[in-house]
Design a protein around this motif. Structure first.
Motif, short mmCIF file in Angstrom:
data_model
loop_
_atom_site.label_atom_id
_atom_site.label_comp_id
_atom_site.label_asym_id
_atom_site.label_seq_id
_atom_site.Cartn_x
_atom_site.Cartn_y
_atom_site.Cartn_z
N ALA A 144 -10.64 2.49 -11.42
CA ALA A 144 -9.41 1.74 -12.47
C ALA A 144 -8.34 2.13 -12.02
O ALA A 144 -7.53 3.19 -11.98
N PRO A 186 -3.81 1.08 -11.19
CA PRO A 186 -2.69 0.37 -11.78
C PRO A 186 -2.87 -1.05 -11.32
O PRO A 186 -3.10 -1.08 -10.11
N HIS A 187 -2.32 -2.02 -12.10
CA HIS A 187 -2.09 -3.26 -11.54
C HIS A 187 -1.05 -3.47 -10.65
O HIS A 187 -0.94 -4.33 -9.91
N PHE A 209 0.35 4.88 -13.28
CA PHE A 209 0.28 4.14 -14.70
C PHE A 209 1.60 4.05 -15.56
O PHE A 209 1.59 5.02 -16.41
N SER A 256 -3.94 1.13 -21.52
CA SER A 256 -5.21 0.57 -21.04
C SER A 256 -4.69 -0.85 -20.37
O SER A 256 -5.43 -1.22 -19.53
N VAL A 260 -4.39 -1.28 -16.48
CA VAL A 260 -5.32 -1.30 -15.40
C VAL A 260 -5.40 -2.69 -14.84
O VAL A 260 -5.42 -3.58 -15.72
N ASP A 261 -5.77 -2.59 -13.69
CA ASP A 261 -5.93 -4.11 -13.07
C ASP A 261 -7.25 -4.53 -13.49
O ASP A 261 -8.26 -3.99 -14.16
N LEU A 296 -11.29 7.00 -12.63
CA LEU A 296 -9.77 6.83 -12.80
C LEU A 296 -9.13 8.13 -12.34
O LEU A 296 -9.22 8.98 -12.81
N VAL A 312 -10.91 2.20 -21.57
CA VAL A 312 -11.14 1.67 -20.08
C VAL A 312 -12.47 2.37 -19.75
O VAL A 312 -13.22 1.62 -18.99
#
Length: 319
Positions: free
Chosen positions: A10, A12-13, A18, A26, A29-30, A42, A56
């Motif tokens: 999991a 970060p996008h 994060f 939540s 998350v990408d 994660l 998540v």
């Protein structure tokens, strides 16, 4: 372990953390990668929020963290972030023949504005990271510590690092070779300064909640050691140290290497105020040995980037 088992991370996008210094959310998350239906691990930097993490991660996740002596923690935080945390920067530019840390500790309330989010790390940083109120002790604090105790499967203690690794290995079924390590993000000797007792006392007073949390979990850790068996643990620690030393001898050509002498792949992230040292590997390693040794010395950002690309087949978005 995650790379070996082809686990789904999991991430970060964007970026490496994060939404720090905000709490974990939540929606940061990408997307789920194709071929996966749940996240396994994660491990990116975040401020703890149990309810959001539960959205998540799968049921019954294993939670692990590590605490360090509050005096050493705060000195390190100040050194690494003296040019990025407003409260520290303000002390740094104050005209004085004292060090910036001494100036700050003489009157920390003068420099610390809790309304500035980036200042969260400037007081009780471990308490801040674990999502608790890091400003003042409140009546909910005992219950908050109990909840953390019930949530985390293992709270490692940096001052008992090898012992912590043995307990981690037992928890995750890891072999001694998988627990081998080198110390990452080490400062150059010129950037490390001894602390006087008066300075240590001021750090403890300013970070009193971190002191409380550390002592609480250190007692739990020592009880965990007792349950595991002290003699058994010390025997396994001895084996771990011998195994780790053999692996270091096999892998490392040089340690404490200045950043300008390192390739981009293994060069640690540098702060504006410090020099962070790294490692150089031996040249005569087999392909398999090189892969193993490289992962041991790989800085966090580079490993994060590698795993992200491996999972998504695209580069990370900048933070």
């Amino acid at each position: 372990m995650g790379e070996r088992d082809a686990a789904t991370f999991a991430f970060p996008h964007q970026g490496y953390n994060f939404n720090y210094p905000g709490k974990f959310q939540s929606e940061l998350v990408d997307e789920m990668p194709s071929g996966s239906d749940h996240f396994d691990i994660l491990s990116s930097s975040l401020r703890f929020d149990l309810s959001e993490l539960k959205k998540v991660m799968p049921a019954d996740p294993i939670f692990i963290t590590i605490l360090r002596d509050p005096v050493q923690t705060f000195e390190s935080v100040f050194a690494y972030h003296s040019s990025s945390i407003p409260a520290f920067t303000a002390a740094k530019i104050t005209p004085s023949n004292k060090t910036a840390l001494t100036v700050f500790l003489d009157s920390p309330e003068t420099f610390w504005d809790p309304k500035i989010p980036q200042n969260g790390f400037a007081k009780n940083p471990m308490t801040f990271d674990l999502g608790l109120n890091n400003h003042v002790w409140t009546s909910s604090w005992p219950a908050d510590l109990v909840l953390l105790e019930e949530t985390f499967n293992l709270v490692m203690i940096a001052e008992h690092f090898d012992e912590s690794l043995i307990l981690l290995g037992a928890l995750l079924n890891l072999e001694l070779e998988e627990l081998a390590y080198v110390r990452l993000n080490s400062r150059a000797i010129k950037d490390v300064h001894p602390l006087h007792n008066a300075t240590k006392a001021k750090i403890k007073a300013w970070n009193n909640l971190d002191v409380l949390m550390y002592e609480y979990f250190k007692e739990i850790f020592l009880e965990r050691v007792k349950q595991y068996g002290r003699v058994r643990l010390q025997r396994e620690v001895k084996l771990l140290r011998a195994s780790t030393e053999r692996i270091r001898q096999k892998c490392l050509a040089r340690k404490g290497v200045p950043p300008e002498e390192l390739e981009d792949l293994v060069r640690p992230w540098q702060t504006k105020s410090l020099t962070i040292l790294g490692y150089e590997l031996h040249k005569n390693l087999t392909k398999q040995e090189q892969g193993f040794c490289l992962r041991m010395v790989l800085p966090e950002h580079q490993y994060h980037t590698h795993l992200y690309y491996q999972q998504y087949g695209r580069d990370m978005k900048a933070g």
